[in-house]
Design a protein around this motif. Structure first.
Motif, PDB file in Angstrom:
ATOM      1  N   ASP A 125      41.121 -20.732 -21.365  1.00  0.00           N
ATOM      2  CA  ASP A 125      42.181 -21.200 -22.261  1.00  0.00           C
ATOM      3  C   ASP A 125      41.642 -22.027 -23.431  1.00  0.00           C
ATOM      4  O   ASP A 125      42.054 -21.834 -24.585  1.00  0.00           O
ATOM      5  CB  ASP A 125      43.203 -22.028 -21.487  1.00  0.00           C
ATOM      6  N   ASP A 126      40.744 -22.964 -23.146  1.00  0.00           N
ATOM      7  CA  ASP A 126      40.209 -23.825 -24.207  1.00  0.00           C
ATOM      8  C   ASP A 126      39.383 -23.021 -25.210  1.00  0.00           C
ATOM      9  O   ASP A 126      39.438 -23.270 -26.418  1.00  0.00           O
ATOM     10  CB  ASP A 126      39.346 -24.942 -23.613  1.00  0.00           C
TER      11      ASP A 126
ATOM     12  N   LEU B   3      49.200 -25.096 -33.269  1.00  0.00           N
ATOM     13  CA  LEU B   3      48.096 -25.257 -34.217  1.00  0.00           C
ATOM     14  C   LEU B   3      48.549 -24.971 -35.649  1.00  0.00           C
ATOM     15  O   LEU B   3      48.114 -25.645 -36.586  1.00  0.00           O
ATOM     16  CB  LEU B   3      46.940 -24.325 -33.828  1.00  0.00           C
TER      17      LEU B   3
ATOM     18  N   ASN C  51      46.630 -30.726 -28.553  1.00  0.00           N
ATOM     19  CA  ASN C  51      45.723 -31.122 -29.623  1.00  0.00           C
ATOM     20  C   ASN C  51      45.638 -32.630 -29.698  1.00  0.00           C
ATOM     21  O   ASN C  51      46.635 -33.330 -29.670  1.00  0.00           O
ATOM     22  CB  ASN C  51      46.248 -30.567 -30.957  1.00  0.00           C
TER      23      ASN C  51
ATOM     24  N   THR D 182      41.368 -28.771 -32.764  1.00  0.00           N
ATOM     25  CA  THR D 182      41.450 -28.695 -31.301  1.00  0.00           C
ATOM     26  C   THR D 182      40.866 -29.938 -30.653  1.00  0.00           C
ATOM     27  O   THR D 182      41.173 -30.237 -29.494  1.00  0.00           O
ATOM     28  CB  THR D 182      40.695 -27.466 -30.762  1.00  0.00           C
TER      29      THR D 182
ATOM     30  N   LEU E 214      46.856 -24.427 -21.842  1.00  0.00           N
ATOM     31  CA  LEU E 214      46.059 -24.851 -22.980  1.00  0.00           C
ATOM     32  C   LEU E 214      46.414 -26.285 -23.300  1.00  0.00           C
ATOM     33  O   LEU E 214      47.580 -26.654 -23.398  1.00  0.00           O
ATOM     34  CB  LEU E 214      46.343 -23.949 -24.187  1.00  0.00           C
TER      35      LEU E 214
ATOM     36  N   THR F 246      50.411 -21.852 -28.346  1.00  0.00           N
ATOM     37  CA  THR F 246      49.213 -22.437 -28.931  1.00  0.00           C
ATOM     38  C   THR F 246      49.127 -22.140 -30.422  1.00  0.00           C
ATOM     39  O   THR F 246      48.816 -23.018 -31.234  1.00  0.00           O
ATOM     40  CB  THR F 246      47.948 -21.883 -28.227  1.00  0.00           C
TER      41      THR F 246
ATOM     42  N   GLU G 174      41.686 -21.049 -27.391  1.00  0.00           N
ATOM     43  CA  GLU G 174      42.307 -21.946 -28.349  1.00  0.00           C
ATOM     44  C   GLU G 174      41.378 -22.187 -29.537  1.00  0.00           C
ATOM     45  O   GLU G 174      41.816 -22.221 -30.691  1.00  0.00           O
ATOM     46  CB  GLU G 174      42.645 -23.270 -27.680  1.00  0.00           C
TER      47      GLU G 174
END
Length: 286
Positions: free
Chosen positions: A136-137, A92, A5, A223, A2, A88, A140
């Motif tokens: 993965d994105d 975040l 950011n 993100t 991932l 992740t 996220e």
């Protein structure tokens, strides 16, 4: 992996959300004052009214969180098996300035996710089906959306709104039943109660839909990848539309990133805005 950011963790302002919250909150407060006045007349104490309200909302809040997790048999997401997901969430959460929530998973019958609790004791639940279909994105983006709900303290206003709707419905029932009496009073009281709760629920749903848009926008900011969340929502919406019935009940569905709104009545009283509108707004941010 991932990706990192690329956007700063500054707070996102939502003037439209704040306006809807102010208007809807004012109306909800007016409904509350009506039922509170009636209870005050009955118990003769403003302190008792406030105390009973706080107790009722508190019990609903605590019990609601436990029931939501219990209803789908959610389990802790193993950190040794899903270390990237935990990393992740931790990253975040740090960017958003909140404590890392407890991370759980559960089979939901269709790809979905939801968050419950407060910033300091939040829980994010990921559906096993969700983790299977998203890259993965995209995952996220969904995680950021759920964390945004915790950051924005979305759960408590919804609990308060639903509590007011329930209290108002009960109040209307007892008033109508008391005025008319007998079997007729019971029947008309029940009908009036349902209508009253629907009326108040409309204003609760205005808040709910606005908060979904806000969480989408926050996720896109934190993100730095609105396209990934838009893609995730498209996949989630497509698969859910193929599922006749998920394992998630209505009360939990209102907390999820996808809320079923098939059918005219369901769309009118949906807790979520249409998926296509959410995707379009995200594409506009890209």
């Amino acid at each position: 992996m991932l990706r990192e950011n690329t956007v700063s963790g500054s707070d996102v302002k939502h003037p439209g959300l704040k306006l809807r919250m102010a208007v809807s909150g004012t109306v909800l407060f007016a409904f509350y004052m009506l039922i509170a006045t009636a209870v005050w007349e009955f118990v003769g104490s403003a302190v008792a009214v406030v105390g009973l309200t706080i107790l009722f909302v508190g019990v609903q809040y605590k019990l609601g969180k436990w029931l939501a997790l219990r209803s789908i048999n959610a389990e802790n997401l193993p950190e040794d098996e899903f270390d990237e997901v935990h990393e992740t969430v931790a990253r975040l959460s740090d960017d958003m300035g909140i404590d890392k929530p407890r991370l759980m998973y559960a089979p939901m019958g269709a790809p979905n996710a939801f968050a419950v609790g407060r910033q300091a004791s939040g829980v994010v639940v990921l559906g096993t089906e969700l983790m299977q279909i998203l890259d993965d994105d995209e995952l996220e983006g969904v995680i950021a959306h759920e964390l945004a709900h915790l950051k924005n303290r979305d759960v408590l206003p919804m609990v308060i709104g639903q509590s007011i709707a329930m209290l108002f419905g009960w109040g209307v029932y007892f008033v109508v039943n008391e005025l008319i009496g007998g079997l007729t009073g019971w029947i008309l009281g029940w009908i009036a109660s349902v209508i009253a709760q629907l009326l108040v629920t409309i204003f609760v749903l205005v808040i709910s839909r606005a908060r979904e848009y806000a969480a989408d926008e926050d996720a896109a900011q934190y993100t730095g990848n609105p396209a990934a969340l838009a893609s995730a929502l498209a996949k989630i919406g497509h698969v859910n539309q193929q599922v006749e019935q998920s394992a998630v009940n209505d009360s939990v569905s209102a907390l999820c990133i996808f809320g079923d709104n098939r059918g005219l009545f369901a769309r009118l009283f949906a807790s979520h805005p249409p998926m296509e509108k959410r995707i379009a707004r995200l594409e506009h941010l890209d």
